[in-house]
Design a protein around this motif. Structure first.
Motif, PDB file in Angstrom:
ATOM      1  N   VAL A  18       0.842  -1.199   0.000  1.00 23.78           N
ATOM      2  CA  VAL A  18       0.000   0.000   0.000  1.00 23.78           C
ATOM      3  C   VAL A  18       0.873   1.243   0.000  1.00 23.78           C
ATOM      4  O   VAL A  18       0.632   2.185  -0.760  1.00 23.78           O
ATOM      5  CB  VAL A  18      -0.959  -0.005   1.215  1.00 23.78           C
ATOM      6  N   TYR A  19       1.882   1.272   0.838  1.00 22.48           N
ATOM      7  CA  TYR A  19       2.788   2.431   0.878  1.00 22.48           C
ATOM      8  C   TYR A  19       3.483   2.634  -0.471  1.00 22.48           C
ATOM      9  O   TYR A  19       3.548   3.744  -0.985  1.00 22.48           O
ATOM     10  CB  TYR A  19       3.832   2.257   1.983  1.00 22.48           C
ATOM     11  N   LEU A  28       2.192  10.338  -4.711  1.00 25.41           N
ATOM     12  CA  LEU A  28       1.457  11.204  -3.796  1.00 25.41           C
ATOM     13  C   LEU A  28       2.215  11.333  -2.488  1.00 25.41           C
ATOM     14  O   LEU A  28       3.331  10.851  -2.360  1.00 25.41           O
ATOM     15  CB  LEU A  28       0.044  10.643  -3.581  1.00 25.41           C
ATOM     16  N   ASN A  29       1.635  11.970  -1.515  1.00 24.50           N
ATOM     17  CA  ASN A  29       2.276  12.308  -0.251  1.00 24.50           C
ATOM     18  C   ASN A  29       2.821  11.070   0.483  1.00 24.50           C
ATOM     19  O   ASN A  29       2.081  10.123   0.753  1.00 24.50           O
ATOM     20  CB  ASN A  29       1.246  13.024   0.626  1.00 24.50           C
ATOM     21  N   LEU A  32       1.138  10.398   4.035  1.00 26.07           N
ATOM     22  CA  LEU A  32      -0.178   9.783   3.925  1.00 26.07           C
ATOM     23  C   LEU A  32      -0.062   8.326   3.480  1.00 26.07           C
ATOM     24  O   LEU A  32      -0.810   7.463   3.941  1.00 26.07           O
ATOM     25  CB  LEU A  32      -1.065  10.567   2.955  1.00 26.07           C
ATOM     26  N   GLY A  33       0.888   8.039   2.609  1.00 27.96           N
ATOM     27  CA  GLY A  33       1.122   6.651   2.192  1.00 27.96           C
ATOM     28  C   GLY A  33       1.541   5.780   3.360  1.00 27.96           C
ATOM     29  O   GLY A  33       1.087   4.648   3.502  1.00 27.96           O
ATOM     30  N   MET A  34       2.406   6.305   4.225  1.00 33.38           N
ATOM     31  CA  MET A  34       2.826   5.561   5.421  1.00 33.38           C
ATOM     32  C   MET A  34       1.635   5.346   6.350  1.00 33.38           C
ATOM     33  O   MET A  34       1.448   4.271   6.903  1.00 33.38           O
ATOM     34  CB  MET A  34       3.940   6.311   6.144  1.00 33.38           C
ATOM     35  N   PHE A  35       0.823   6.382   6.519  1.00 29.83           N
ATOM     36  CA  PHE A  35      -0.369   6.274   7.363  1.00 29.83           C
ATOM     37  C   PHE A  35      -1.324   5.206   6.831  1.00 29.83           C
ATOM     38  O   PHE A  35      -1.838   4.382   7.592  1.00 29.83           O
ATOM     39  CB  PHE A  35      -1.078   7.632   7.445  1.00 29.83           C
TER      40      PHE A  35
END
Length: 55
Positions: A18-19, A28-29, A32-35
């Motif tokens: 997902v990340y 993208l950010n 936000l990818g880590m989140f």
């Protein structure tokens, strides 16, 4: 390999995927990818824990 180890492997792989998809493929950010990766891991972990209790 015990089922707990397999579930941990699947959870980690899904979170990293997902990340990677969010941050590298879609560009993208990163934060936000880590989140989203962490949220994915928490959800999958909860589902796998619930599945193991039913056995």
């Amino acid at each position: 390999m015990r089922s707990g180890t397999a579930y941990m492997f699947l959870t980690t792989t899904a979170a990293v995927a997902v990340y990677y998809y969010w941050s590298v493929v879609l560009r993208l950010n990163d934060t936000l990818g880590m989140f989203l990766g962490v949220v994915t891991a928490v959800i999958l972990s909860g589902l796998f824990t619930r599945r193991q209790r039913r056995k």
